[in-house]
Write a protein that holds these residues in place. Structure first.
Motif, short mmCIF file in Angstrom:
data_model
loop_
_atom_site.label_atom_id
_atom_site.label_comp_id
_atom_site.label_asym_id
_atom_site.label_seq_id
_atom_site.Cartn_x
_atom_site.Cartn_y
_atom_site.Cartn_z
N GLN A 87 0.83 -1.21 0.00
CA GLN A 87 0.00 0.00 0.00
C GLN A 87 0.87 1.26 0.00
N GLY A 88 1.96 1.23 0.77
CA GLY A 88 2.83 2.40 0.82
C GLY A 88 3.45 2.72 -0.51
N GLU A 89 3.83 1.70 -1.26
CA GLU A 89 4.43 1.90 -2.58
C GLU A 89 3.46 2.60 -3.51
N ILE A 90 2.20 2.19 -3.48
CA ILE A 90 1.20 2.80 -4.36
C ILE A 90 0.91 4.23 -3.93
N MET A 91 0.80 4.47 -2.63
CA MET A 91 0.51 5.82 -2.15
C MET A 91 1.65 6.78 -2.48
N ASP A 92 2.88 6.27 -2.46
CA ASP A 92 4.04 7.12 -2.78
C ASP A 92 4.00 7.61 -4.22
N MET A 93 3.27 6.91 -5.07
CA MET A 93 3.20 7.27 -6.48
C MET A 93 1.98 8.14 -6.81
N MET A 94 1.19 8.47 -5.79
CA MET A 94 -0.01 9.29 -5.99
C MET A 94 0.27 10.74 -5.67
N SER A 95 -0.34 11.65 -6.41
CA SER A 95 -0.16 13.07 -6.12
C SER A 95 -0.79 13.44 -4.78
N ILE A 96 -1.96 12.87 -4.49
CA ILE A 96 -2.59 13.01 -3.18
C ILE A 96 -2.86 11.59 -2.69
N ALA A 97 -2.15 11.19 -1.67
CA ALA A 97 -2.27 9.81 -1.18
C ALA A 97 -3.67 9.58 -0.59
#
Length: 365
Positions: free
Chosen positions: A116-126
């Protein structure tokens, strides 16, 4: 298979007598840490996932597809659309699971979804809620559609032999434990019974802890009983107890902040012991769901703990407060809640320089 060596910035290759369009498997056997951009299509990646003989490239194809799938489903979730799993992705993982030639440790890694952290790191707004919902959906849907293959992997990789630390044994345990975690996510009676049997029949701590982790995914009495039993068995082993704390701290079960608060009073926990703090408090901060709870309960909990800890060990407290350092990456509601805790920490009387400095830098970030 045809090999092509590239020596120039741009080169053209013409393949003759090839009945279908070739799919390149890039940088085969290349070990240097690089980030590669390519124009491989999703069809190309699905083909590589199911067929590539280079294990890293096969794993990479799966990870790229998983990330794309997760981002697509996150958008659907945010728009309140019905979630659906691409059958090609399922078929690709099924082909890997059913392979008798692939290394078992590779199979375990290849079927593991990005965190989940990996995906959130790639989002402009987690968006922790959306990412968690999507990853949970994919995991359960894969477990449902691949249940027979996952069960077969668990059964075929059991062993009653004495614990051995060699590649084959490590790989066997990794595959069995990964498949068991998938199955347990279904929270079905037969699977729960399977996980309990694996827990009770384990001949070593590694496999018993993995079965405990599988059981711990779902709240309820079975989870509580297994956690208590494991603690009673291993309570004299300092490192194992730290793992036991971390397992509960990082859990995504609803309202886990209350469970972590209770663990602060556990006889095995000591706020003066940095490693215990890192396991329990640090573990909790690493949970995207619990720490970033929409109601701010995770932030409030950490704010209160940091002030308590600062009076005991300012260095460890400053490390804990750094969990707030990326507060601006989240939505406005979470930003306001995290900011309030940082301001509360900074305004506290008798605050150490260590914590004040980190909190102030986080607030200004």
């Amino acid at each position: 298979m045809r090999y092509a060596l590239i020596f120039q910035k741009e080169e053209e290759f013409i393949f003759k007598n090839v009945p279908e369009r070739p799919v390149p498997s890039l940088l085969r056997g290349y070990s240097a840490p690089i980030r590669l951009d390519s124009d491989l299509t999703e069809s190309d990646l699905y083909f590589l996932l199911a067929n590539d003989s280079d294990e890293f490239n096969r794993w990479e194809a799966g990870q790229i597809l998983a990330r794309k799938l997760m981002f697509s489903l996150v958008a659907d979730f945010q728009q309140q659309k019905t979630l659906a799993l691409n059958t090609k992705f399922v078929d690709g993982l099924r082909a890997i699971l059913q392979s008798t030639s692939l290394d078992k440790e590779f199979i375990a890694k290849a079927i593991t979804l990005p965190g989940q952290g990996e995906i959130m790191d790639m989002m402009s707004i987690a968006d922790p809620d959306a990412v968690h919902a999507v990853r949970t959906f994919i995991k359960k849907e894969l477990a449902f559609q691949l249940k027979d293959d996952l069960l077969a992997a668990v059964t075929s990789n059991r062993s009653s032999e004495a614990y051995a630390f060699d590649h084959d044994s490590v790989a066997r345990r990794a595959l069995k434990n990964t498949c068991l975690a998938y199955l347990a996510s279904l929270n079905e009676p037969d699977v729960t019974e399977l996980a309990l049997n694996e827990y009770k029949s384990a001949t070593n701590m590694t496999e018993q802890f993995a079965a405990l982790a599988a059981l711990s995914q779902n709240p309820g009495q079975v989870r509580e009983d297994a956690l208590l039993d494991f603690y009673n068995k291993w309570q004299q082993d300092y490192l194992v107890v730290s793992k036991w704390f971390a397992l509960q701290a990082t859990s995504d079960i609803p309202g886990n902040v209350v469970n972590v608060q209770k663990l602060l009073a556990h006889p095995a926990f000591d706020m003066r012991n940095p490693n215990k703090v890192y396991s329990l408090i640090g573990g909790f901060c690493g949970s995207p769901v619990s720490f970033h709870a929409k109601d701010g309960s995770g932030y409030k909990f950490l704010g209160e703990v940091v002030l308590q800890l600062d009076k005991i060990n300012p260095q460890v407290a400053s490390r804990m407060v750094s969990a707030f350092s990326r507060w601006r990456r989240y939505d406005e509601t979470r930003q306001a809640l995290a900011k309030a805790q940082l301001e509360m920490i900074i305004s506290a009387n008798g605050l150490s320089e260590n914590v004040y400095e980190i909190a102030l830098k986080s607030l200004a970030a």
